[in-house]
Design a protein around this motif. Sequence first.
Motif, PDB file in Angstrom:
ATOM      1  N   PHE A  24     -52.676 -18.462 -26.708  1.00  0.00           N
ATOM      2  CA  PHE A  24     -53.833 -17.739 -25.906  1.00  0.00           C
ATOM      3  C   PHE A  24     -53.944 -18.206 -24.250  1.00  0.00           C
ATOM      4  N   VAL A  25     -54.425 -17.277 -23.713  1.00  0.00           N
ATOM      5  CA  VAL A  25     -54.825 -17.559 -22.031  1.00  0.00           C
ATOM      6  C   VAL A  25     -56.285 -17.412 -22.270  1.00  0.00           C
ATOM      7  N   VAL A  26     -57.170 -18.472 -21.571  1.00  0.00           N
ATOM      8  CA  VAL A  26     -58.619 -18.261 -21.755  1.00  0.00           C
ATOM      9  C   VAL A  26     -59.022 -18.406 -20.241  1.00  0.00           C
ATOM     10  N   TYR A  27     -59.802 -17.290 -19.557  1.00  0.00           N
ATOM     11  CA  TYR A  27     -60.268 -17.486 -18.318  1.00  0.00           C
ATOM     12  C   TYR A  27     -61.696 -18.163 -18.496  1.00  0.00           C
ATOM     13  N   VAL A  28     -62.302 -18.858 -17.641  1.00  0.00           N
ATOM     14  CA  VAL A  28     -63.705 -19.426 -18.082  1.00  0.00           C
ATOM     15  C   VAL A  28     -64.295 -19.418 -16.320  1.00  0.00           C
ATOM     16  N   LYS A  29     -65.429 -18.878 -16.390  1.00  0.00           N
ATOM     17  CA  LYS A  29     -66.302 -18.888 -15.148  1.00  0.00           C
ATOM     18  C   LYS A  29     -67.477 -19.053 -15.504  1.00  0.00           C
ATOM     19  N   ASP A  30     -68.011 -20.115 -14.656  1.00  0.00           N
ATOM     20  CA  ASP A  30     -69.777 -20.548 -15.079  1.00  0.00           C
ATOM     21  C   ASP A  30     -70.236 -19.563 -14.264  1.00  0.00           C
ATOM     22  N   LYS A  31     -71.581 -19.309 -15.056  1.00  0.00           N
ATOM     23  CA  LYS A  31     -72.638 -18.569 -14.528  1.00  0.00           C
ATOM     24  C   LYS A  31     -73.971 -19.205 -14.744  1.00  0.00           C
ATOM     25  N   LYS A  32     -74.651 -19.331 -13.712  1.00  0.00           N
ATOM     26  CA  LYS A  32     -76.085 -19.911 -13.864  1.00  0.00           C
ATOM     27  C   LYS A  32     -76.976 -19.133 -14.522  1.00  0.00           C
ATOM     28  N   GLU A  33     -76.877 -17.926 -14.108  1.00  0.00           N
ATOM     29  CA  GLU A  33     -77.883 -17.003 -14.551  1.00  0.00           C
ATOM     30  C   GLU A  33     -77.998 -16.726 -16.173  1.00  0.00           C
TER      31      GLU A  33
END
Length: 115
Positions: free
Chosen positions: A28-37
């Motif tokens: 797998f490739v996992v992209y992670v993006k934090d989002k505060k909302e």
Amino acid sequence: MKKQYRIKKQRDFQFVFKKGRSFANRQFVVYVKDKKEISHLRLGISVSKKLGNAVTRNKIKRRIRSFFQTHKDELKSTEYVVIARQPVPHMEYKEIEKSLLHVLKIAQCINNGGN
């Protein structure tokens, strides 16, 4: 999975690809993006036609969704895009679960150390 937990639009996928960080292993490739909302995780899944016919691809997506549904309390509230690679069509659910846990530990997305 409820609508609020899904990433479906192309622009949302592109946002996570461009602004997020990627982590990978052989499956797998996992992209992670934090989002505060957001106060919950959001998940997008990509399975290439190279991995098999529609039945196989949907089976892979169901298993990935099931993993995130099962482990949602352990995971950080952020946006994830999961891309399946070649060995995944031949894997059982337990192998997929172990592999995804491995990638998410590398990405430091598991609260309380995970399993």
